[in-house]
Design a protein around this motif. Structure first.
Motif, short mmCIF file in Angstrom:
data_model
loop_
_atom_site.label_atom_id
_atom_site.label_comp_id
_atom_site.label_asym_id
_atom_site.label_seq_id
_atom_site.Cartn_x
_atom_site.Cartn_y
_atom_site.Cartn_z
N TYR A 263 10.64 -0.96 -0.20
CA TYR A 263 9.18 -0.98 -0.09
C TYR A 263 8.49 -0.92 -1.45
O TYR A 263 7.49 -1.57 -1.66
CB TYR A 263 8.72 0.17 0.80
CG TYR A 263 7.29 0.08 1.22
CD1 TYR A 263 6.91 -0.77 2.26
CD2 TYR A 263 6.30 0.84 0.59
CE1 TYR A 263 5.58 -0.86 2.65
CE2 TYR A 263 4.97 0.76 0.98
CZ TYR A 263 4.62 -0.09 2.01
OH TYR A 263 3.31 -0.18 2.40
N GLU B 102 6.49 3.71 2.71
CA GLU B 102 5.61 2.96 3.61
C GLU B 102 4.92 3.96 4.53
O GLU B 102 5.57 4.56 5.39
CB GLU B 102 6.41 1.97 4.46
CG GLU B 102 5.54 1.19 5.43
CD GLU B 102 6.31 0.47 6.54
OE1 GLU B 102 5.72 -0.37 7.21
OE2 GLU B 102 7.51 0.75 6.75
N PHE C 205 17.11 0.99 7.09
CA PHE C 205 15.94 1.28 6.24
C PHE C 205 16.40 1.54 4.82
O PHE C 205 15.89 2.39 4.12
CB PHE C 205 15.05 2.39 6.78
CG PHE C 205 15.72 3.62 7.33
CD1 PHE C 205 17.07 3.67 7.56
CD2 PHE C 205 14.96 4.73 7.66
CE1 PHE C 205 17.67 4.81 8.08
CE2 PHE C 205 15.55 5.87 8.19
CZ PHE C 205 16.91 5.90 8.40
N GLY C 206 17.40 0.73 4.44
CA GLY C 206 17.81 0.78 3.05
C GLY C 206 19.15 1.47 2.86
O GLY C 206 19.67 1.54 1.76
N MET D 57 11.82 -0.83 7.86
CA MET D 57 11.11 0.40 7.53
C MET D 57 11.13 0.67 6.04
O MET D 57 12.18 0.57 5.41
CB MET D 57 11.77 1.59 8.23
CG MET D 57 11.69 1.53 9.73
SD MET D 57 12.44 3.00 10.48
CE MET D 57 14.12 2.51 10.59
N GLY D 58 9.99 1.06 5.50
CA GLY D 58 9.92 1.46 4.11
C GLY D 58 10.24 2.93 3.97
O GLY D 58 9.38 3.76 3.69
N GLY D 59 11.49 3.26 4.20
CA GLY D 59 11.94 4.66 4.17
C GLY D 59 11.74 5.32 5.51
O GLY D 59 11.04 4.81 6.39
N TYR E 224 7.55 -5.71 6.61
CA TYR E 224 7.65 -4.35 7.12
C TYR E 224 6.63 -4.17 8.25
O TYR E 224 5.73 -4.99 8.42
CB TYR E 224 7.37 -3.34 6.00
CG TYR E 224 8.39 -3.37 4.89
CD1 TYR E 224 8.40 -4.41 3.96
CD2 TYR E 224 9.37 -2.39 4.77
CE1 TYR E 224 9.35 -4.45 2.94
CE2 TYR E 224 10.32 -2.43 3.76
CZ TYR E 224 10.30 -3.46 2.85
OH TYR E 224 11.24 -3.51 1.85
N PHE F 5 0.86 -1.18 0.00
CA PHE F 5 0.00 0.00 0.00
C PHE F 5 0.90 1.24 0.00
O PHE F 5 1.73 1.39 0.88
CB PHE F 5 -0.88 -0.01 1.26
CG PHE F 5 -1.59 1.29 1.54
CD1 PHE F 5 -2.38 1.89 0.57
CD2 PHE F 5 -1.49 1.90 2.79
CE1 PHE F 5 -3.05 3.09 0.84
CE2 PHE F 5 -2.17 3.08 3.08
CZ PHE F 5 -2.95 3.68 2.10
N CYS G 194 13.67 6.34 -2.40
CA CYS G 194 15.11 6.21 -2.14
C CYS G 194 15.93 6.63 -3.36
O CYS G 194 17.15 6.81 -3.24
CB CYS G 194 15.47 4.79 -1.75
SG CYS G 194 14.65 4.18 -0.27
N GLN H 173 16.83 -0.24 -1.89
CA GLN H 173 17.36 0.36 -0.66
C GLN H 173 16.35 0.01 0.44
O GLN H 173 16.46 -1.06 1.02
CB GLN H 173 17.60 1.86 -0.86
CG GLN H 173 18.78 2.10 -1.81
CD GLN H 173 19.16 3.56 -1.93
OE1 GLN H 173 18.97 4.36 -1.03
NE2 GLN H 173 19.74 3.92 -3.07
N CYS H 174 15.37 0.88 0.69
CA CYS H 174 14.39 0.48 1.72
C CYS H 174 13.58 -0.71 1.21
O CYS H 174 13.10 -1.51 1.99
CB CYS H 174 13.50 1.64 2.13
SG CYS H 174 11.98 1.86 1.20
#
Lengths: 164, 757
Positions: A101, B400, B91-92, B447-449, B269, A37, A135, A98-99
């Protein structure tokens, strides 16, 4: 009322409200949380899946429209023996995430692009890859797509030679 | 201070020193706390020489059968597996892999047998090394802080409930001051254990690939065999670290351990977390920050199938349902009434107007600099060059959306999610519901950012989830919609500045003045790199109803834009090439000059470009790292800019993982370009206007430079950060390039449609 369709090759039947977006059915009913999402309005692409092979932003499609159709999610890309899809392998080789997501959606978009175009041009990559990555992994996404299609092209050439 | 063995933060901050050169004068507490929201929000890298209580706690939390813990921060299993516990969240930014590399290098461990795991959010895992260095950097008293006894630092760190990830600090502080030392000390203990077992002097032993080797007899012992005995030995607190030529892992391009799970959808996540019987909730807080909930009729939400409960908070309304979709439908059905907290007149134009008034008629809250700028301006007569710059609020827009699961049961509050300081999260949650921090358990998740949005100090979702959990008998996951995320950010502040300077008769800058208006003082965080005899930096404090948040690279974003745009203007005023003009104001042979020269060389500075294409340069030092960037850009028919190429040269001392560092710098440039071109949060009647990615546009692949050339200069300088320093030069480098392309100087961001000549 139950709604039936297939996800990653398996038959499923869910008792969701018909207007529930496919995204929330995948995540909350079917526990397929690889589809993310991000915005809820089809603007970012984090929720991208394939429906009958078409790239679809699942946050904005009611599950009622999915009845009888075939959905593929990030979890369904790999082969039955667990081998990752060539695009997923290219993503690891190029160290794209990177993250991470947005990457499920990015990969689903890239797979759809490659299935549609074979070896996409730079302009086709620009046009098709509209998913947001905060990112800033875009240069490596581009590199991974080119690498994946290079491999696909070589494999096709080899197989054509084998047949000849 | 010397009289007090247990100094608190205020005393450290206030303590004068006559033994240490103080480079950064005039630091104020609010900078210390907010500019680096980091510290107090933050976390702890465990003291490596932990006290016994912390050690036994860490062992109980992390160490199982057949495993042996060392200094809380690592364990060795009998099958040779080395597990490193990172107090920092990944977180990346690749921190986990880099910290593992650093420890494993000193340990001479076989990298294939090294795992890196998230340290528990327990005070046993506090980060002394980080706090020590960070206090030094932020207070300007590095010598003083370093002189504190380790035990005092440990107690201080734990008492502050700190376990942060931020300030580009993990590798340079935790890695350098913690992980490497731990690896080296444990290696010595393994050698001592092997010497006893083999009956040979330790000096005849070497280590490699997780083995202690006695070359003379051809015998060797595995680390797994030695771990039990080595763990009983006392460890040296000052082991000699490897010199650069002996590195086996540091500086090598190592692939990141977290990536496979991020390409097959299996990474979990915070927003993916689920528990049996869990409900999902979503929230609408007062549209005007500072407003309160006046009233809400709950019935329309309760009529939506799947909705179970409406929960009212002081400033928000929450709908709890079986799933997110039902919760969001329930929330949409409500018409809550909120007050505006008296901020109904706040708007973006009103803020700029008030900032201009303050700068022209108010008094500065802080003044810094050298020499006599006023006298230089007077001597120059009317030849003072000046320009006004403006930058908007910027949102983190982490991909996220905020999500936090909470469950209150039997007097304990348990939480799951991604925040940049797990211990700080426990502290905030406990305070929000009047509990003891010991009764709050926090499970850090991927974490998504984050980019600064996930520091507990600015993460009100902690209060919301904790308060919600106290009112329901089941576990509940609170998820913010993207609209809630956009409209309730803790933004990079809207700010403005007037830059002014004079040139002497040789075309050098004689005096430079920066008058800037924003909430916090940037002094001590943002440096001025050029050699100018008279400088003045004056901060005028202006706050809005918004909460200023640390946004990736914090104050260096706007000040990088101001300074590096204005020096470009001065170069053109002096009739000089912008690269040459910068160069002559940097000390000969300096790191800055080398970085600038290298980016000019790599970018082909001075070579001809097609008509309509311009090249811009900028250099900014932030978080201990110097980055120079060159951007080539043009303007499209619709007036928006098109970035064609980007080059970056970076001196961060030593690069631990070049493969990852390159991605961090490239990503930073793209985030900087995205903000410069399109991003702005605006206020109207006190509320945020933008709502989603449609009106808060993030740069897409097609508009990002297809290739970003990133080059690192290895130097002997102390290690600098890598997550943030790529961002600040990007704005000015692009604006300077567009000036070359169009002749139009851009002084207000975002530039969107302004780029056209």
């Amino acid at each position: 009322m139950a709604i039936s369709f297939t996800v990653n090759g398996k038959d499923v039947s869910v008792a969701a409200e018909p207007d529930t977006p496919l995204l929330w059915v995948l995540r909350e009913e079917l526990a397929l949380t690889g589809t993310k999402f991000g915005c809820g309005i089809a603007a970012c692409g984090a929720c991208s899946v394939h429906v009958d092979g078409q790239l679809t932003r699942s946050c904005s499609v009611p599950v009622s429209e999915i009845a009888g159709r075939a959905v593929t999610t990030i979890e369904g890309l790999k082969a039955e023996d667990g081998t990752l899809h060539a695009v997923q392998q290219a993503w690891i080789a190029a160290q794209v995430p990177q993250c991470g997501y947005c990457q499920s959606g990015q990969i689903m978009a890239a797979v759809a692009l490659i299935e549609r175009t074979g070896v996409p041009s730079e302009a086709q990559i620009d046009e098709a890859m509209t998913n947001i990555c905060r990112c800033g992994t875009y240069p490596r996404i581009r590199k991974a797509i080119l690498a994946a299609t290079g491999r696909a092209a070589r494999a096709a050439a080899a197989s054509a030679q084998g047949e000849a | 201070m010397a009289d007090n063995p247990n100094p608190n933060l205020e005393e450290i901050e206030a303590a004068p020193t006559d033994t240490t050169p103080v480079k950064k004068k005039g630091i104020k507490r609010r900078i210390f706390l907010a500019g680096a929201a980091l510290l107090v929000g933050g976390g702890v890298f465990g003291l490596y020489w932990a006290d016994n209580a912390a050690k036994s706690r860490a062992r109980a939390l992390t160490t199982g059968e057949g495993e042996h813990n060392f200094l809380t921060w690592m364990k060795i299993a009998e099958d040779d597996t080395v597990t490193v516990f990172s107090p920092h969240i990944d977180f990346g930014q690749g921190t986990h892999t880099a910290l593992g590399q650093m420890l494993a290098d000193e340990l001479d461990a076989d990298w294939a047998k090294v795992k890196v795991e998230q340290a528990p959010s327990d005070v046993a895992f506090s980060n002394t090394a980080l706090v020590e260095k960070f206090l030094g950097e932020m207070t300007g008293y590095p010598g003083l802080i370093a002189a504190l006894p380790a035990a005092v630092m440990g107690a201080l760190t734990r008492s502050q409930k700190i376990q942060i990830t931020g300030g580009s600090s993990a590798v340079r502080f935790t890695g350098q001051g913690g992980m490497r030392v731990v690896g080296a000390a444990v290696r010595l203990a393994l050698i001592e254990e092997a010497a006893d077992r083999l009956g040979v002097p330790a000096s005849e032993l070497t280590t490699a690939d997780s083995k202690v080797i006695h070359a003379a007899s051809g015998r060797s012992l595995r680390y797994g065999e030695l771990a039990a005995g080595a763990a009983e030995r006392s460890l040296r607190s000052d082991p000699v670290l490897k010199s650069r030529k002996d590195y086996r892992l540091i500086g090598k391009p190592v692939t990141r351990r977290d990536i496979p799970a991020k390409v097959d959808g299996s990474a979990v996540y915070g927003i993916d977390f689920t528990l049996p019987d869990m409900r999902v909730a979503t929230i609408a807080a007062a549209p005007v920050r500072g407003g309160k909930l006046i009233s809400v009729d709950e019935a329309p939400a309760l009529a939506v199938p799947g909705v179970e409960k409406v929960v009212k908070l002081d400033d928000a309304v929450i709908v709890v349902a079986k799933g997110y979709w039902q919760a969001s439908k329930g929330l949409a059905a409500l018409s809550p009434k909120f007050s505006d907290g008296g901020h109904g007149a706040m708007s973006t134009p009103a803020i700029y107007a008030a900032q201009d008034r303050l700068r022209e008629t108010g008094k500065p809250d802080n003044t810094a600099g050298e020499g006599d700028v006023a006298a230089a301006f007077k001597a120059a007569g009317g030849k003072v060059i000046s320009a006004d710059y403006r930058v908007p609020f910027l949102h983190h827009a982490m991909m996220e959306p905020f999500a936090l699961t909470a469950h209150f049961k039997s007097g304990k509050l348990e939480m799951w999610g991604g925040l940049q300081d797990p211990i700080g999260a426990r502290d905030r949650a406990a305070k929000a519901v009047g509990m003891d921090m010991e009764d709050v358990i926090f499970h850090p998740m991927i974490m998504g950012g984050g980019f600064g949005r996930r520091f507990p100090g600015v993460a009100e979702i902690i209060d919301q989830a904790a308060q919600l959990a106290r009112q329901v008998p089941y576990p509940v996951k609170l998820v913010w919609s993207r609209e809630e995320d956009l409209r309730h950010g803790t933004y990079r502040p809207q700010s403005s500045a007037r830059l002014a300077a004079t040139l002497d008769d040789k075309g050098r800058i004689a005096a430079w003045q920066s008058d800037y208006v924003q909430g916090d003082n940037a002094e001590g965080e943002v440096g001025f790199i050029y050699d100018v005899p008279a400088t003045s930096r004056r901060h005028f404090a202006y706050t809005t109803n918004q909460i200023d948040g640390p946004w990736r690279s914090v104050n260096s974003t706007q000040h990088g834009f101001y300074n590096e745009s204005f020096i470009d203007e001065l170069a053109h005023a002096a009739g000089e090439d912008p690269y040459r003009f910068r160069r002559k104001h940097l000390p000969d042979g300096s790191r800055h000059q080398k970085v600038l020269d290298e980016v000019a060389r790599r970018s082909g500075w001075g070579t001809p470009l097609p008509a309509g294409v311009g090249r811009g340069i900028a250099i900014v030092e932030s978080f201990g790292t110097i980055v120079a960037e060159v951007i080539e850009a043009t303007v499209k028919d619709d007036g928006t800019p098109k970035v064609l190429k980007a080059f970056a040269v970076v001196d961060c001392g030593t690069t631990v993982n070049p493969l990852n560092a390159e991605a961090q710098i490239a990503g930073g440039i793209i985030m900087g370009l995205s903000a410069t071109i399109g991003e702005a949060i605006t206020l109207d009647q006190g509320a945020v206007v933008e709502s989603n990615f449609t009106d808060y546009p993030i740069l897409r692949l097609a508009d990002a430079p297809p290739l970003i050339d990133v080059h690192f200069i290895e130097s002997d300088a102390p290690m600098g950060g890598i997550g943030e320093p790529g961002v600040p030069p990007a704005s000015a480098a692009l604006a300077n390039a567009l000036f070359m392309a169009t002749g139009k100087r851009i002084r207000t961001l975002p530039l969107r449609q302004q780029a056209k000549a």
